[in-house]
Design a protein around this motif. Structure first.
Motif, short mmCIF file in Angstrom:
data_model
loop_
_atom_site.label_atom_id
_atom_site.label_comp_id
_atom_site.label_asym_id
_atom_site.label_seq_id
_atom_site.Cartn_x
_atom_site.Cartn_y
_atom_site.Cartn_z
N UNK A 56 0.68 -1.43 -0.08
CA UNK A 56 -0.07 -0.02 0.06
C UNK A 56 0.86 1.21 -0.03
N UNK A 57 2.12 1.31 0.35
CA UNK A 57 2.97 2.47 0.32
C UNK A 57 3.89 2.44 -0.75
N UNK A 58 4.00 1.40 -1.68
CA UNK A 58 4.70 1.38 -2.80
C UNK A 58 4.21 2.44 -3.96
N UNK A 59 5.18 3.06 -4.66
CA UNK A 59 4.83 4.23 -5.71
C UNK A 59 4.00 3.32 -6.82
N UNK A 60 4.29 2.20 -7.29
CA UNK A 60 3.65 1.55 -8.25
C UNK A 60 2.43 0.99 -7.59
N UNK A 61 2.03 0.66 -6.50
CA UNK A 61 0.81 0.24 -6.06
C UNK A 61 -0.10 1.55 -5.96
N UNK A 62 0.50 2.74 -5.76
CA UNK A 62 -0.39 4.04 -5.50
C UNK A 62 -0.78 4.48 -6.90
N UNK A 63 0.15 4.19 -7.72
CA UNK A 63 -0.01 4.62 -9.49
C UNK A 63 -1.11 3.92 -9.71
N UNK A 64 -1.24 2.50 -9.28
CA UNK A 64 -2.50 1.57 -9.73
C UNK A 64 -3.93 2.15 -9.23
N UNK A 65 -3.54 2.43 -8.02
CA UNK A 65 -4.98 2.93 -7.17
C UNK A 65 -5.35 4.08 -7.88
N UNK A 66 -4.53 5.32 -8.37
CA UNK A 66 -4.85 6.39 -9.25
C UNK A 66 -5.68 6.22 -10.34
N UNK A 67 -5.13 4.93 -11.19
CA UNK A 67 -5.82 4.72 -12.43
C UNK A 67 -7.07 3.95 -12.02
N UNK A 68 -7.28 3.05 -10.96
CA UNK A 68 -8.37 2.57 -10.81
C UNK A 68 -9.60 3.55 -10.44
N UNK A 69 -9.05 4.58 -9.70
CA UNK A 69 -10.04 5.46 -9.24
C UNK A 69 -10.37 6.42 -10.16
#
Length: 142
Positions: A56-69
């Motif tokens: 949940x704190x990785x930049x790649x996962x945060x980018x994934x969240x951004x795209x999903x949202x």
């Protein structure tokens, strides 16, 4: 879906989209807490996460969240893409669709607070149920 329900979904989605990373993190944190076996689904550059917090704190996962949202839930194409991917992964990991739905409702409740009314809950439950039903029949032409 009736007009009042679709408007409740639009309004609540706009409110949640005011802070996509925060609210997306709430959704995925709940999903990981209910189904820790999902963690291996999220690998970036061959990196496996040792814990949900690490993911949940990785930049790649945060980018994934951004795209999903950024996807609009009431747009068929967006919902179809996001949820088809979820179903394909769930088939692989045998994750019940109810867990994803429960995580979505949990996020909405936590992020909207008192604005997450029973009517809003019902509207989102109906939308999610309709998408799941359509997906269980398969998507024509794709």
């Amino acid at each position: 879906m009736e007009r009042p329900e679709s408007e409740l979904i639009r309004q609540s989605w706009r409110a949640v989209n005011s802070s996509p990373l925060e609210h997306g993190t709430v959704l995925f944190a709940r999903l990981f807490s209910l189904e820790p076996s999902l963690l291996p689904l999220f690998q970036y550059n061959g990196r496996q996460f040792s814990s949900p917090e690490d993911c949940l704190s990785s930049p790649e996962f945060l980018d994934h969240i951004r795209k999903v949202r950024e996807a609009e839930p009431w747009g068929l194409r967006s919902a179809k893409h996001c949820l088809c991917n979820i179903v394909l992964q769930m088939t692989r990991y045998l994750l019940p669709l109810q867990t994803v739905g429960e995580s979505l409702l949990y996020m909405l409740e936590k992020c909207l607070g008192p604005n997450f009314t029973p009517a809003t809950r019902t509207a989102w439950s109906q939308l999610y149920g309709a998408v799941v039903k359509a997906m269980s029949r398969g998507w024509d032409g794709e």
